[in-house]
Design a protein around this motif. Structure first.
Motif, PDB file in Angstrom:
ATOM      1  N   LEU A   1      13.965  28.153  22.925  1.00 44.61           N
ATOM      2  CA  LEU A   1      12.702  28.642  22.376  1.00 44.61           C
ATOM      3  C   LEU A   1      12.172  29.763  23.264  1.00 44.61           C
ATOM      4  CD1 LEU A   1      10.129  28.555  20.573  1.00 44.61           C
ATOM      5  CD2 LEU A   1       9.261  26.784  22.145  1.00 44.61           C
ATOM      6  N   VAL A   2      11.861  30.899  22.660  1.00 39.23           N
ATOM      7  CA  VAL A   2      11.205  32.001  23.356  1.00 39.23           C
ATOM      8  C   VAL A   2       9.800  32.111  22.782  1.00 39.23           C
ATOM      9  CG1 VAL A   2      11.315  34.429  24.000  1.00 39.23           C
ATOM     10  CG2 VAL A   2      13.436  33.152  23.575  1.00 39.23           C
ATOM     11  N   THR A   3       8.808  31.917  23.635  1.00 42.26           N
ATOM     12  CA  THR A   3       7.439  31.828  23.148  1.00 42.26           C
ATOM     13  C   THR A   3       6.498  32.618  24.045  1.00 42.26           C
ATOM     14  OG1 THR A   3       5.701  30.272  22.466  1.00 42.26           O
ATOM     15  CG2 THR A   3       6.976  29.697  24.434  1.00 42.26           C
ATOM     16  N   GLY A   4       5.236  32.654  23.665  1.00 37.14           N
ATOM     17  CA  GLY A   4       4.226  33.399  24.403  1.00 37.14           C
ATOM     18  C   GLY A   4       3.894  34.703  23.718  1.00 37.14           C
ATOM     19  N   PRO A   5       2.723  35.283  24.011  1.00 37.55           N
ATOM     20  CA  PRO A   5       2.289  36.494  23.306  1.00 37.55           C
ATOM     21  C   PRO A   5       3.176  37.699  23.544  1.00 37.55           C
ATOM     22  CG  PRO A   5       0.806  35.970  25.135  1.00 37.55           C
ATOM     23  CD  PRO A   5       1.707  34.801  24.967  1.00 37.55           C
ATOM     24  N   LEU A   6       3.914  37.742  24.662  1.00 37.82           N
ATOM     25  CA  LEU A   6       4.772  38.883  24.956  1.00 37.82           C
ATOM     26  C   LEU A   6       6.214  38.678  24.520  1.00 37.82           C
ATOM     27  CD1 LEU A   6       2.870  39.334  28.125  1.00 37.82           C
ATOM     28  CD2 LEU A   6       3.760  41.421  27.092  1.00 37.82           C
ATOM     29  N   ALA A   7       6.497  37.544  23.908  1.00 33.12           N
ATOM     30  CA  ALA A   7       7.873  37.225  23.560  1.00 33.12           C
ATOM     31  C   ALA A   7       8.495  38.247  22.623  1.00 33.12           C
ATOM     32  CB  ALA A   7       7.944  35.829  22.935  1.00 33.12           C
ATOM     33  N   ASP A   8       7.713  38.735  21.683  1.00 32.84           N
ATOM     34  CA  ASP A   8       8.290  39.668  20.699  1.00 32.84           C
ATOM     35  C   ASP A   8       7.313  40.780  20.346  1.00 32.84           C
ATOM     36  OD1 ASP A   8      10.489  40.457  19.125  1.00 32.84           O
ATOM     37  OD2 ASP A   8       9.584  39.608  17.316  1.00 32.84           O
TER      38      ASP A   8
ATOM     39  N   VAL B   1       4.746  23.955  20.527  1.00 38.01           N
ATOM     40  CA  VAL B   1       5.125  22.661  21.107  1.00 38.01           C
ATOM     41  C   VAL B   1       6.125  21.943  20.194  1.00 38.01           C
ATOM     42  CG1 VAL B   1       4.270  20.365  21.729  1.00 38.01           C
ATOM     43  CG2 VAL B   1       3.046  22.415  22.495  1.00 38.01           C
ATOM     44  N   ARG B   2       5.918  22.024  18.885  1.00 36.18           N
ATOM     45  CA  ARG B   2       6.855  21.375  17.962  1.00 36.18           C
ATOM     46  C   ARG B   2       8.257  21.962  18.111  1.00 36.18           C
ATOM     47  NH1 ARG B   2       2.345  21.502  14.444  1.00 36.18           N
ATOM     48  NH2 ARG B   2       3.083  23.462  13.500  1.00 36.18           N
ATOM     49  N   LEU B   3       8.351  23.266  18.206  1.00 38.90           N
ATOM     50  CA  LEU B   3       9.657  23.890  18.407  1.00 38.90           C
ATOM     51  C   LEU B   3      10.224  23.540  19.785  1.00 38.90           C
ATOM     52  CD1 LEU B   3       9.302  27.467  16.846  1.00 38.90           C
ATOM     53  CD2 LEU B   3      10.810  25.609  16.086  1.00 38.90           C
ATOM     54  N   ALA B   4       9.331  23.423  20.760  1.00 39.86           N
ATOM     55  CA  ALA B   4       9.782  23.065  22.105  1.00 39.86           C
ATOM     56  C   ALA B   4      10.431  21.692  22.125  1.00 39.86           C
ATOM     57  CB  ALA B   4       8.607  23.113  23.078  1.00 39.86           C
ATOM     58  N   MET B   5       9.888  20.771  21.350  1.00 36.42           N
ATOM     59  CA  MET B   5      10.436  19.416  21.312  1.00 36.42           C
ATOM     60  C   MET B   5      11.857  19.408  20.764  1.00 36.42           C
ATOM     61  SD  MET B   5       8.181  17.365  22.588  1.00 36.42           S
ATOM     62  CE  MET B   5       8.770  15.773  22.019  1.00 36.42           C
ATOM     63  N   GLU B   6      12.198  20.418  19.972  1.00 39.71           N
ATOM     64  CA  GLU B   6      13.530  20.493  19.375  1.00 39.71           C
ATOM     65  C   GLU B   6      14.471  21.387  20.194  1.00 39.71           C
ATOM     66  OE1 GLU B   6      12.729  22.070  15.544  1.00 39.71           O
ATOM     67  OE2 GLU B   6      11.473  20.377  14.905  1.00 39.71           O
ATOM     68  N   SER B   7      14.000  21.872  21.359  1.00 38.50           N
ATOM     69  CA  SER B   7      14.760  22.847  22.133  1.00 38.50           C
ATOM     70  C   SER B   7      15.283  22.233  23.431  1.00 38.50           C
ATOM     71  CB  SER B   7      13.874  24.062  22.461  1.00 38.50           C
ATOM     72  OG  SER B   7      13.386  24.660  21.262  1.00 38.50           O
ATOM     73  N   ASP B   8      16.301  22.877  23.983  1.00 36.84           N
ATOM     74  CA  ASP B   8      16.867  22.462  25.262  1.00 36.84           C
ATOM     75  C   ASP B   8      16.326  23.308  26.415  1.00 36.84           C
ATOM     76  OD1 ASP B   8      18.739  20.649  23.933  1.00 36.84           O
ATOM     77  OD2 ASP B   8      19.714  22.498  23.260  1.00 36.84           O
TER      78      ASP B   8
ATOM     79  N   ASP C   1      -2.335  29.990  30.004  1.00 40.90           N
ATOM     80  CA  ASP C   1      -2.056  28.901  30.944  1.00 40.90           C
ATOM     81  C   ASP C   1      -1.929  27.566  30.214  1.00 40.90           C
ATOM     82  OD1 ASP C   1      -1.532  29.084  33.697  1.00 40.90           O
ATOM     83  OD2 ASP C   1      -3.526  29.882  34.085  1.00 40.90           O
ATOM     84  N   LEU C   2      -2.830  27.340  29.275  1.00 36.71           N
ATOM     85  CA  LEU C   2      -2.807  26.095  28.507  1.00 36.71           C
ATOM     86  C   LEU C   2      -1.505  25.970  27.720  1.00 36.71           C
ATOM     87  CD1 LEU C   2      -4.204  23.522  27.484  1.00 36.71           C
ATOM     88  CD2 LEU C   2      -5.279  24.934  25.693  1.00 36.71           C
ATOM     89  N   LEU C   3      -1.042  27.078  27.136  1.00 36.14           N
ATOM     90  CA  LEU C   3       0.220  27.050  26.405  1.00 36.14           C
ATOM     91  C   LEU C   3       1.349  26.577  27.315  1.00 36.14           C
ATOM     92  CD1 LEU C   3       2.084  27.746  23.982  1.00 36.14           C
ATOM     93  CD2 LEU C   3       2.209  30.086  24.908  1.00 36.14           C
ATOM     94  N   VAL C   4       1.436  27.147  28.523  1.00 37.52           N
ATOM     95  CA  VAL C   4       2.502  26.756  29.451  1.00 37.52           C
ATOM     96  C   VAL C   4       2.360  25.288  29.842  1.00 37.52           C
ATOM     97  CG1 VAL C   4       3.546  27.197  31.699  1.00 37.52           C
ATOM     98  CG2 VAL C   4       2.733  29.115  30.307  1.00 37.52           C
ATOM     99  N   GLN C   5       1.148  24.840  30.059  1.00 42.79           N
ATOM    100  CA  GLN C   5       0.920  23.442  30.429  1.00 42.79           C
ATOM    101  C   GLN C   5       1.357  22.491  29.319  1.00 42.79           C
ATOM    102  OE1 GLN C   5      -3.224  23.217  31.597  1.00 42.79           O
ATOM    103  NE2 GLN C   5      -2.969  24.900  33.071  1.00 42.79           N
ATOM    104  N   GLU C   6       1.037  22.835  28.087  1.00 43.67           N
ATOM    105  CA  GLU C   6       1.424  21.979  26.965  1.00 43.67           C
ATOM    106  C   GLU C   6       2.935  21.985  26.760  1.00 43.67           C
ATOM    107  OE1 GLU C   6      -0.670  19.934  25.119  1.00 43.67           O
ATOM    108  OE2 GLU C   6      -1.956  20.494  26.808  1.00 43.67           O
ATOM    109  N   LEU C   7       3.568  23.115  26.989  1.00 42.33           N
ATOM    110  CA  LEU C   7       5.028  23.182  26.895  1.00 42.33           C
ATOM    111  C   LEU C   7       5.675  22.316  27.980  1.00 42.33           C
ATOM    112  CD1 LEU C   7       5.413  27.021  26.266  1.00 42.33           C
ATOM    113  CD2 LEU C   7       5.816  25.209  24.582  1.00 42.33           C
ATOM    114  N   ALA C   8       5.099  22.340  29.173  1.00 40.04           N
ATOM    115  CA  ALA C   8       5.653  21.549  30.269  1.00 40.04           C
ATOM    116  C   ALA C   8       5.547  20.051  29.995  1.00 40.04           C
ATOM    117  CB  ALA C   8       4.949  21.899  31.577  1.00 40.04           C
ATOM    118  N   LYS C   9       4.533  19.652  29.266  1.00 39.35           N
ATOM    119  CA  LYS C   9       4.348  18.234  28.955  1.00 39.35           C
ATOM    120  C   LYS C   9       5.476  17.674  28.090  1.00 39.35           C
ATOM    121  CE  LYS C   9      -0.728  18.172  29.185  1.00 39.35           C
ATOM    122  NZ  LYS C   9      -1.975  18.019  28.384  1.00 39.35           N
ATOM    123  N   THR C  10       6.222  18.550  27.426  1.00 40.53           N
ATOM    124  CA  THR C  10       7.323  18.067  26.581  1.00 40.53           C
ATOM    125  C   THR C  10       8.469  17.502  27.421  1.00 40.53           C
ATOM    126  OG1 THR C  10       8.479  20.204  26.562  1.00 40.53           O
ATOM    127  CG2 THR C  10       6.776  19.846  24.867  1.00 40.53           C
TER     128      THR C  10
END
Length: 797
Positions: free
Chosen positions: A450-457, A525-532, A561-570
């Motif tokens: 998963l590539v995410t964040g506002p600068l991803a694309d 986060v949903r996509l993160a749960m399906e990612s390695d 920051d919150l986005l990264v924190q929620e991704l880390a929780k996965t």
């Protein structure tokens, strides 16, 4: 398209009708600019520049002289016509013009005239008009921006100047300058507003993104190479912003670009050092006067800055152009001129040669003529200012070879070699901030990424108002997809915007995401749960950093920051790619994410460079050009600082008041950057051990790559004056070399110090001195004390 074809037909007819005249003007090796059928001294390329300037100046009337002090902002900045029209014969530039700025560069309007050969035709037609339709045929200086590649839609697009600063690569910067100059000249531009030599001392300042960094030595060394590179192609380099522009009170830089907070000694030793070095050693043909005041005096109205310091002490021999509106601010902002005419008097008397603003040229030239007629500016001053402009035009070859070569432009602008250099710059700008061993990633190990964040694309942060306006940007998402190919399924979710709906108020009081923002985070986060593997790309855009984009906070804006924190929780592996325009306080990320790569706004190839670096094809060798504080409460924290300036506290509570009341030290110091390999340092030598001020001091050190892969290392030389009349800096950068070292090999790095230049300080009475005494020498991997690898000393006699 129909209008363009009609323009071409008209232009062709004009050329045919004017051919008889043209045949009488253009001779083998010279141009009969005043159309008198003989070669006058100013038309003779065999004479010296000063002889030609003197002759031409003696032929000019006051209308022609004052016209050389004006700028036409180009189409569609201000100028209404891309090509000359009959109306031009009634405009103020019927008497000539100093320069035309940003003409048809695509910033405001992209049309056929921006295309490469058409662009040459347009600028050549204008140049021909000034030769053939004005009395003395004085050429125009076509100026343009160029701090990350020429400001033209089709030019090569490099990283931001801050990103280039992170390369610490003088050879690369020289080549970037050469490409900028070559592409500018090919397009018809003769003067590039680059480099920026401002030294960042407060990263809240919005224009941090446009600067090389915070160390005056580092800024000066890179700026020198950019200037030399540009001018090696026969194009002028105009350095900016002169002077003391980069320390606004509280970092504020909106319409309040004034009141810099720095004492006189630090002003000379820190802010002015890059200008002194570049002007003395690279001889730029231009300097841009800045908006601000220093000690209450507007720089653009200061004879001390524009004449005594710039020309007298530094030996500048080009012409000074105002930043847009800087003259106007003497009245409108600084309130040192009661009216517009008085503002003109102050600026021109102080040393200004050419005024720019987003206004018609007549709004400056006509009142200038009036104040001269009224006796408020002497003809002697005007002659001096105009002579500077003419001298530069002669030096640039505009009197002898004024036209762009339309047949060569397509071979030069954004050619394959230049494109390869944009990729090299993006790779070398990569700074590995943190790595617990997770990086480099194994490209075979992850089935779903998963590539995410506002600068991803988002390509837009790679496009600059002061650089190429249209580029085929490789975003991180595109780069990672291309690198992994069919090895992995790469998915994308934006996750969150750069900032929230309450920004910038949310820099003061953080708010919870609203329904829309939360939905974006939840989708990621949903996509993160399906990612390695999760790669989060966070940082800045043009709405959060840049001109007039000061911030109160150095934290990531909005909910990043919150986005990264929620991704880390996965519980899935998370890597952060930081793409900022200033120092950023990523404290939670540093403490909780195993790998952090800083990629800046890395130009057109940034996504490819990111992918190569994350997966090990590129070994990161960049270093931070700026200190990253843990909090804005630590500002000022920039390097260098004088002994004790950053203060210390006890390790434990002290009842006498020394206490433990604050967090100490930066998040990352200037010069910090990790590698996928390791280096060992030995055999430091300093010769002679007891030099005099007239000796050159040679310092060498052996550096060995002790790892299993080749890598670049930036070897940094720091000096400490053990005892001084004026409190010394705790340490100061006095050399750096970026060296590529294959695995298992050793290279010797050599530095040379000139005591009269590298050890001078501003002593009592604000006089430059070189004091004898003991000096410590440190070879290090960053400015932090823990990064010192070799130490020695010498005694200056």
């Amino acid at each position: 398209m129909r209008n363009f074809k009609l323009q071409m037909i008209i232009a062709g007819l004009m050329l045919v009708c004017g051919q008889a005249l043209a045949d009488g003007i253009y001779h083998d090796g010279w141009i009969d600019r005043n159309k008198n059928s003989k070669q006058d001294p100013y038309e003779n390329p065999e004479l010296s520049v000063e002889e030609r300037v003197t002759d031409l100046l003696g032929r000019m009337n006051m209308d022609e002289k004052t016209a050389q002090m004006g700028t036409i902002y180009g189409f569609k900045r201000v100028l209404k016509d891309p090509r000359p029209t009959e109306k031009w014969k009634t405009q103020v530039w019927k008497d000539g013009i100093g320069n035309i700025d940003e003409h048809c560069n695509g910033v405001k309007h992209f049309d056929e005239n921006v295309e490469l050969q058409n662009h040459c035709d347009v600028l050549n037609e204008i140049q021909r008009w000034f030769i053939e339709e004005t009395r003395l045929g004085i050429p125009v200086d076509f100026t343009n921006e160029g701090i990350r590649g020429v400001c033209h839609s089709n030019a090569s697009n490099f990283p931001t100047q801050l990103g280039v600063g992170a390369t610490w690569d003088k050879d690369l910067v020289r080549r970037i300058g050469e490409i900028t100059g070559a592409e500018g000249k090919a397009l018809g531009y003769s003067n590039i507003y680059s480099p920026i030599l401002d030294v960042v001392r407060d990263p809240r300042w919005g224009r941090t993104v446009e600067c090389y960094g915070e160390s005056p030595f580092h800024v000066g060394e890179l700026g020198k190479q950019q200037c030399l590179g540009i001018q090696s192609k026969g194009v002028g380099s105009t350095v900016k912003h002169f002077a003391t522009y980069s320390t606004p009170n509280g970092g504020r830089d909106g319409k309040g670009r004034t009141d810099p907070q720095i004492p006189q000694r630090d002003m000379h030793e820190i802010l002015m050092q890059p200008f002194e070095k570049v002007i003395k050693e690279a001889k730029p043909w231009g300097a841009m006067s800045s908006y601000n005041t220093y000690d209450g005096v507007p720089v653009t109205g200061s004879s001390y800055f524009l004449t005594d310091l710039l020309r007298g002490e530094y030996g500048f021999n080009g012409y000074v152009v105002s930043d847009s509106g800087a003259v106007d601010r003497l009245k409108s902002q600084h309130k040192t001129a009661k009216d517009w005419e008085t503002a003109i008097v102050h600026a021109v008397t102080a040393g200004l040669n050419v005024r720019t603003n987003f206004q018609g040229t007549e709004k400056f030239v006509l009142p200038l003529r009036k104040v001269i007629k009224d006796g408020r500016i002497s003809e002697e001053i005007i002659d001096s200012r105009v002579a500077d402009v003419l001298r530069v035009k002669f030096e640039l070859g505009l009197f002898d070879d004024p036209f762009a070569d339309r047949e060569k432009v397509t071979e030069i602008v954004h050619n394959s070699e230049h494109e390869a250099t944009t990729l090299e710059a993006a790779r070398k700008a990569m700074v590995l901030l943190k790595n617990d061993g997770t990086l480099p990633l194994d490209s075979e190990a992850f089935a779903n990424v998963l590539v995410t964040g506002p600068l991803a694309d988002d390509p837009l942060p790679m496009i600059s108002r002061y650089g190429p306006g249209r580029s085929d940007v490789i975003t991180p998402l595109a780069g990672i997809k291309a690198f992994l190919g069919d090895k992995a399924n790469v998915t994308h979710a934006k996750g969150c915007h750069y900032f929230d709906k309450l920004f910038p108020a949310s820099d003061v009081v953080r708010s919870d995401p609203d329904e829309e923002a939360q939905a974006g985070i939840d989708a990621a986060v949903r996509l993160a749960m399906e990612s390695d593997l999760i790669i989060a790309c966070v940082g800045d855009t043009h709405d959060t950093v840049g001109e007039s984009k000061t911030r109160l906070s150095l934290d990531l804006p909005g909910h990043q920051d919150l986005l990264v924190q929620e991704l880390a929780k996965t519980g899935k592996p998370v890597i952060v790619v930081l793409m900022p325009g200033r120092a950023t306080s990523i404290n939670w990320i540093e403490q909780n994410i195993p790998g952090v790569l800083c990629a800046w706004h890395g130009g057109e190839k940034v996504g490819q460079a990111i992918a190569e670096t994350l997966f090990g094809a590129n070994n990161p060798g960049g270093k931070l050009p700026i200190t990253f504080p843990k909090s804005v409460g630590q500002i000022p924290l920039a390097f260098p600082a004088r002994n004790g300036a950053h203060g210390g506290q006890s390790k434990g509570h002290d009842p006498n008041g020394w206490g433990t009341s604050r967090v100490r030290g930066p998040l990352y110091p200037l010069g910090h950057g990790l590698s996928y390999t390791t280096f060992d340092y030995e055999n430091l030598k300093i010769e002679p051990a007891a030099p005099t001020v007239d000796d050159k001091i040679t310092i060498t050190c052996d550096v060995t790559n002790t790892g299993d892969r080749g890598g670049d290392n930036v070897i940094q030389l720091y000096i400490r004056d053990v005892l001084g009349t004026i409190t010394p800096y705790s340490k100061i950068l006095r050399g750096f070399e970026r060296v590529a070292i294959p695995a298992g090999e050793k290279k010797t790095v050599t530095f040379e110090l000139d005591p009269s230049r590298d050890l001078k300080v501003m002593g009592p009475g604000h006089k430059w001195i070189v004091e004898p005494g003991d000096f410590d020498v440190m070879i290090a991997e960053s400015s932090g004390d823990e990064a010192i690898k070799q130490q020695g000393s010498f005694t200056l006699k």
